[in-house]
Enzyme design. Structure first.
Site, PDB file in Angstrom:
ATOM      1  N   GLY A  51      -5.641  -4.458   6.512  1.00  0.00           N
ATOM      2  CA  GLY A  51      -6.723  -3.663   6.156  1.00  0.00           C
ATOM      3  C   GLY A  51      -7.867  -3.789   7.288  1.00  0.00           C
ATOM      4  CB  THR A  84       0.412   1.028   4.990  1.00  0.00           C
ATOM      5  OG1 THR A  84       0.557  -0.225   4.356  1.00  0.00           O
ATOM      6  CG2 THR A  84       1.572   1.212   5.976  1.00  0.00           C
ATOM      7  N   GLY A  85      -1.125  -1.636   6.120  1.00  0.00           N
ATOM      8  CA  GLY A  85      -1.046  -2.762   7.102  1.00  0.00           C
ATOM      9  C   GLY A  85      -2.130  -3.661   6.790  1.00  0.00           C
ATOM     10  NE  ARG A 100      -9.025  -7.172   2.394  1.00  0.00           N
ATOM     11  CZ  ARG A 100      -8.005  -6.274   2.146  1.00  0.00           C
ATOM     12  NH1 ARG A 100      -7.498  -5.690   1.370  1.00  0.00           N
ATOM     13  NH2 ARG A 100      -7.383  -6.068   3.474  1.00  0.00           N
ATOM     14  CB  ILE A 101     -13.870  -3.255  -0.184  1.00  0.00           C
ATOM     15  CG1 ILE A 101     -14.369  -3.665  -1.519  1.00  0.00           C
ATOM     16  CG2 ILE A 101     -13.328  -2.063   0.119  1.00  0.00           C
ATOM     17  CD1 ILE A 101     -15.766  -3.226  -1.551  1.00  0.00           C
ATOM     18  N   GLY A 102     -10.455  -3.492   1.223  1.00  0.00           N
ATOM     19  CA  GLY A 102      -9.692  -3.272   2.391  1.00  0.00           C
ATOM     20  C   GLY A 102     -10.106  -1.775   2.833  1.00  0.00           C
ATOM     21  CG  ASP A 103      -6.979  -0.074   5.133  1.00  0.00           C
ATOM     22  OD1 ASP A 103      -6.574  -1.073   4.708  1.00  0.00           O
ATOM     23  OD2 ASP A 103      -6.356   1.127   5.279  1.00  0.00           O
ATOM     24  CB  THR A 144      -0.932   0.306   0.986  1.00  0.00           C
ATOM     25  OG1 THR A 144      -1.759  -1.166   1.404  1.00  0.00           O
ATOM     26  CG2 THR A 144      -1.888   0.983   1.334  1.00  0.00           C
TER      27      THR A 144
END
Lengths: 187, 129
Positions: free
Chosen positions: B54, B51-52, B29-32, B1
């Site tokens: 999510g 970042t990391g 899948r949707i992350g942060d 990210t």
């Protein structure tokens, strides 16, 4: 107090023994992106332009997990996400599930500036990209040999990996996959 | 990210983040990153990009939490960022942030984060660990 900027290229478990051929290109891109952003701020460009400019530069680097070089989903495709937000107005724009847009961050900005919405995803976001005439690429453009190998390793270990996860042995993988308590999937 | 936060000479703040997500994630899948307030947030006081992992960042609305601690509790940006990062599972979160006053913060609970920052005052830094 004057201008300032900060940027990141991902976090995780990066070993200090990271070989120079993996370390140096990333450091060079961070330096180039930082200099680009600092120069733009020095010239008086607004913060919103600067964050887009810098993130585009990072997206174009195949060594980072965004744009070209994005990691692969389980089916071997890329699905890219991006967002942008302006502090003074609270305006924001976001996109998800992109597979052809060269610079997702710029599409996120177009969502913010040219739609009444905050967030477009998957087919709708791709259609919006075409409508806006942003640069697109064949999905294969985003896929690197390195990330094909990472997906192979992750499938072998049956787990998902954050940006810089190190390979694990089978036993450790089983432990990592086991929920610690009933709340482990909260959310 | 990847991500960037900036404050310009007029005091305007902005944040941007972009990602391919997680290796071997489920399709769909949707992350942060695109969730407002999770991985990306900016208001009139500060701008944050995270970042990391999510899912952990989403659960904690990490970026907005940093801004809220600055806005409502009056914490310095550095303390707000440290508090949010410390509250997340070890190895799960890194973030960069700037304040309207030009304060820069790069916090993490991971062993490393590819990161860089610069200020008009002349501070300049590029590092990993």
């Amino acid at each position: 107090m004057g201008w300032a900027l900060a940027l990141h290229g991902g976090a995780g478990d990066v070993p200090r023994t990271l070989p120079p051929e993996l370390r140096e290109p990333r450091l060079a891109t961070l330096r180039r992106s930082l200099d680009l952003g600092a120069a733009a701020l020095r010239e008086g460009r607004p913060a919103l332009d600067v964050v887009e400019l810098v993130v585009r530069e990072l997206e174009d680097c195949p060594h980072f997990n965004a744009g070209r070089g994005s990691v692969l989903a389980a089916d071997g495709t890329v699905e890219m996400d991006a967002a942008v937000m302006e502090g003074a107005t609270l305006r924001c724009g976001a996109v998800s599930g992109l597979s052809t847009v060269a610079n997702p961050v710029s599409l996120a900005r177009l969502v913010m500036e040219r739609t009444p919405h905050v967030y477009l995803a998957f087919a709708g976001a791709e259609a919006f990209a075409r409508d806006q005439g942003v640069e697109t690429k064949d999905p294969s453009h985003f896929i690197t040999e390195h990330n094909i190998e990472r997906l192979r390793q992750a499938k072998e270990a049956n787990r998902v990996q954050v940006d810089y996860t190190q390979p694990m042995n089978g036993q450790a993988t089983q432990q990592a996959q086991t929920p610690a308590d009933d709340n482990s999937q909260t959310g | 990210t990847v991500g960037c936060v900036a404050v310009d000479a007029a005091g305007n703040l902005a944040a941007a983040t972009s990602t391919g997500g997680l290796v071997n994630k489920m399709p769909g899948r949707i992350g942060d990153t695109p969730l407002v307030g999770a991985g990306t947030y900016a208001n009139a006081l500060c701008a944050v990009s995270a970042t990391g992992v999510g899912e952990e960042i989403i659960r904690r609305t990490a970026a907005r939490d940093v801004a809220a601690l600055v806005e409502h509790r009056g914490l310095p940006l550095r303390d707000a960022a440290a508090r949010v990062v410390a509250g997340a599972p070890r190895g799960s979160v890194g973030l960069v942030a700037v304040s309207r006053g030009g304060e820069v913060c790069m916090a993490r609970n991971t062993t490393a984060m590819f990161r860089a920052c610069a200020t008009e005052a002349g501070h300049d830094e590029v590092c990993i660990w």
